[in-house]
Design a protein around this motif. Structure first.
Motif, PDB file in Angstrom:
ATOM      1  N   VAL A 144       0.839  -1.197   0.000  1.00 13.62           N
ATOM      2  CA  VAL A 144       0.000   0.000   0.000  1.00 13.62           C
ATOM      3  C   VAL A 144       0.878   1.254   0.000  1.00 13.62           C
ATOM      4  N   ASP A 145       1.907   1.282   0.845  1.00 14.66           N
ATOM      5  CA  ASP A 145       2.799   2.434   0.915  1.00 14.66           C
ATOM      6  C   ASP A 145       3.516   2.670  -0.415  1.00 14.66           C
ATOM      7  N   GLY A 146       3.970   1.606  -1.050  1.00 17.09           N
ATOM      8  CA  GLY A 146       4.645   1.739  -2.340  1.00 17.09           C
ATOM      9  C   GLY A 146       3.717   2.306  -3.400  1.00 17.09           C
ATOM     10  N   PHE A 147       2.485   1.820  -3.403  1.00 13.18           N
ATOM     11  CA  PHE A 147       1.501   2.321  -4.367  1.00 13.18           C
ATOM     12  C   PHE A 147       1.215   3.794  -4.117  1.00 13.18           C
ATOM     13  N   LEU A 148       0.996   4.166  -2.870  1.00 13.66           N
ATOM     14  CA  LEU A 148       0.701   5.561  -2.547  1.00 13.66           C
ATOM     15  C   LEU A 148       1.890   6.470  -2.860  1.00 13.66           C
ATOM     16  N   ASP A 149       3.102   5.987  -2.666  1.00 13.56           N
ATOM     17  CA  ASP A 149       4.279   6.773  -3.033  1.00 13.56           C
ATOM     18  C   ASP A 149       4.295   7.061  -4.535  1.00 13.56           C
ATOM     19  N   ASP A 150       3.941   6.052  -5.340  1.00 16.62           N
ATOM     20  CA  ASP A 150       3.894   6.251  -6.787  1.00 16.62           C
ATOM     21  C   ASP A 150       2.775   7.209  -7.188  1.00 16.62           C
ATOM     22  N   VAL A 151       1.632   7.146  -6.499  1.00 18.05           N
ATOM     23  CA  VAL A 151       0.524   8.062  -6.776  1.00 18.05           C
ATOM     24  C   VAL A 151       0.942   9.497  -6.457  1.00 18.05           C
ATOM     25  N   ILE A 152       1.640   9.679  -5.347  1.00 18.06           N
ATOM     26  CA  ILE A 152       2.115  11.011  -4.968  1.00 18.06           C
ATOM     27  C   ILE A 152       3.081  11.557  -6.021  1.00 18.06           C
ATOM     28  N   LYS A 153       3.972  10.706  -6.523  1.00 16.84           N
ATOM     29  CA  LYS A 153       4.895  11.139  -7.571  1.00 16.84           C
ATOM     30  C   LYS A 153       4.124  11.570  -8.817  1.00 16.84           C
ATOM     31  N   ASP A 154       3.078  10.803  -9.157  1.00 11.08           N
ATOM     32  CA  ASP A 154       2.252  11.178 -10.311  1.00 11.08           C
ATOM     33  C   ASP A 154       1.593  12.536 -10.093  1.00 11.08           C
ATOM     34  N   TYR A 155       1.056  12.770  -8.900  1.00 10.77           N
ATOM     35  CA  TYR A 155       0.430  14.060  -8.626  1.00 10.77           C
ATOM     36  C   TYR A 155       1.448  15.193  -8.734  1.00 10.77           C
ATOM     37  N   ASP A 156       2.652  14.967  -8.236  1.00 11.67           N
ATOM     38  CA  ASP A 156       3.698  15.985  -8.367  1.00 11.67           C
ATOM     39  C   ASP A 156       3.995  16.263  -9.836  1.00 11.67           C
ATOM     40  N   THR A 157       4.089  15.205 -10.634  1.00 11.28           N
ATOM     41  CA  THR A 157       4.358  15.362 -12.065  1.00 11.28           C
ATOM     42  C   THR A 157       3.217  16.111 -12.740  1.00 11.28           C
ATOM     43  N   TYR A 158       1.975  15.755 -12.416  1.00 10.82           N
ATOM     44  CA  TYR A 158       0.816  16.468 -12.976  1.00 10.82           C
ATOM     45  C   TYR A 158       0.842  17.945 -12.582  1.00 10.82           C
ATOM     46  N   ASN A 159       1.121  18.222 -11.326  1.00  9.15           N
ATOM     47  CA  ASN A 159       1.146  19.618 -10.865  1.00  9.15           C
ATOM     48  C   ASN A 159       2.217  20.421 -11.582  1.00  9.15           C
ATOM     49  N   LYS A 160       3.382  19.832 -11.771  1.00  3.49           N
ATOM     50  CA  LYS A 160       4.454  20.524 -12.488  1.00  3.49           C
ATOM     51  C   LYS A 160       4.061  20.768 -13.937  1.00  3.49           C
ATOM     52  N   GLU A 161       3.439  19.785 -14.563  1.00  2.22           N
ATOM     53  CA  GLU A 161       3.024  19.936 -15.961  1.00  2.22           C
ATOM     54  C   GLU A 161       1.924  20.987 -16.086  1.00  2.22           C
ATOM     55  N   VAL A 162       0.992  21.006 -15.162  1.00  2.00           N
ATOM     56  CA  VAL A 162      -0.067  22.019 -15.178  1.00  2.00           C
ATOM     57  C   VAL A 162       0.542  23.410 -15.021  1.00  2.00           C
ATOM     58  N   ALA A 163       1.477  23.556 -14.101  1.00  2.00           N
ATOM     59  CA  ALA A 163       2.127  24.854 -13.897  1.00  2.00           C
ATOM     60  C   ALA A 163       2.895  25.278 -15.150  1.00  2.00           C
ATOM     61  N   ARG A 164       3.597  24.327 -15.780  1.00  2.00           N
ATOM     62  CA  ARG A 164       4.341  24.640 -16.999  1.00  2.00           C
ATOM     63  C   ARG A 164       3.394  25.082 -18.118  1.00  2.00           C
ATOM     64  N   LEU A 165       2.284  24.374 -18.256  1.00  3.57           N
ATOM     65  CA  LEU A 165       1.324  24.721 -19.303  1.00  3.57           C
ATOM     66  C   LEU A 165       0.650  26.063 -19.028  1.00  3.57           C
ATOM     67  N   GLN A 166       0.398  26.357 -17.753  1.00  5.98           N
ATOM     68  CA  GLN A 166      -0.183  27.656 -17.413  1.00  5.98           C
ATOM     69  C   GLN A 166       0.788  28.781 -17.746  1.00  5.98           C
ATOM     70  N   ASP A 167       2.066  28.575 -17.436  1.00  7.28           N
ATOM     71  CA  ASP A 167       3.085  29.579 -17.774  1.00  7.28           C
ATOM     72  C   ASP A 167       3.177  29.778 -19.289  1.00  7.28           C
ATOM     73  N   GLU A 168       3.175  28.665 -20.013  1.00  7.25           N
ATOM     74  CA  GLU A 168       3.250  28.756 -21.468  1.00  7.25           C
ATOM     75  C   GLU A 168       2.008  29.453 -22.025  1.00  7.25           C
ATOM     76  N   ASN A 169       0.855  29.147 -21.461  1.00 11.27           N
ATOM     77  CA  ASN A 169      -0.385  29.784 -21.897  1.00 11.27           C
ATOM     78  C   ASN A 169      -0.331  31.293 -21.675  1.00 11.27           C
ATOM     79  N   GLU A 170       0.147  31.725 -20.526  1.00 11.88           N
ATOM     80  CA  GLU A 170       0.273  33.157 -20.244  1.00 11.88           C
ATOM     81  C   GLU A 170       1.257  33.821 -21.199  1.00 11.88           C
ATOM     82  N   ARG A 171       2.371  33.138 -21.464  1.00  6.25           N
ATOM     83  CA  ARG A 171       3.374  33.681 -22.384  1.00  6.25           C
ATOM     84  C   ARG A 171       2.778  33.834 -23.783  1.00  6.25           C
ATOM     85  N   LEU A 172       2.044  32.831 -24.221  1.00  7.51           N
ATOM     86  CA  LEU A 172       1.447  32.890 -25.558  1.00  7.51           C
ATOM     87  C   LEU A 172       0.353  33.949 -25.635  1.00  7.51           C
ATOM     88  N   LYS A 173      -0.423  34.114 -24.568  1.00  5.16           N
ATOM     89  CA  LYS A 173      -1.443  35.162 -24.548  1.00  5.16           C
ATOM     90  C   LYS A 173      -0.784  36.536 -24.658  1.00  5.16           C
TER      91      LYS A 173
END
Length: 119
Positions: free
Chosen positions: A30-59
């Motif tokens: 269970v701990d190993g699975f949750l650790d991987d889920v947390i890593k995925d959420y971190d990756t998603y958050n970073k990608e969302v932030a990157r896309l938001q920055d790119e969107n603002e730059r393009l606007k």
């Protein structure tokens, strides 16, 4: 996004191993699975932030290009009637017109670089 391990369906259908002794799930599994889920959420958050920055730059770039287009249109509207205004003005044409206008207006302030005879 290549670092994402789980889809929402993977998380929904995850089956944990049961302990061989006692009741419940294997804590390490269970701990190993949750650790991987947390890593995925971190990756998603970073990608969302990157896309938001790119969107603002393009606007901002679109806004700047629209301002340049408005300047080019106003220059074209101020042209004498003897010079037809072409509606399919390219960005290069607009930049050339803007450059010529800047030379005429600010030429003496930009410094003499040998182009004063063009004014």
């Amino acid at each position: 996004m290549d670092n994402i391990k789980f889809t929402p369906q993977d998380i929904l259908h995850k089956q944990f191993k049961e302990k061989s002794i006692g009741k419940g799930y294997d804590v390490d599994d269970v701990d190993g699975f949750l650790d991987d889920v947390i890593k995925d959420y971190d990756t998603y958050n970073k990608e969302v932030a990157r896309l938001q920055d790119e969107n603002e730059r393009l606007k901002a770039k679109v806004d700047e290009l629209n301002r340049q287009l408005e300047i080019g249109s106003s220059i074209g509207a101020a042209a004498p009637a003897s010079q037809p205004v072409v509606s399919s003005t390219t960005n290069m044409d607009i930049l050339k017109r803007l450059s010529n206008l800047e030379r005429r207006v600010f030429g003496s302030q930009l410094g003499d670089d040998g182009d004063s005879h063009l004014l």
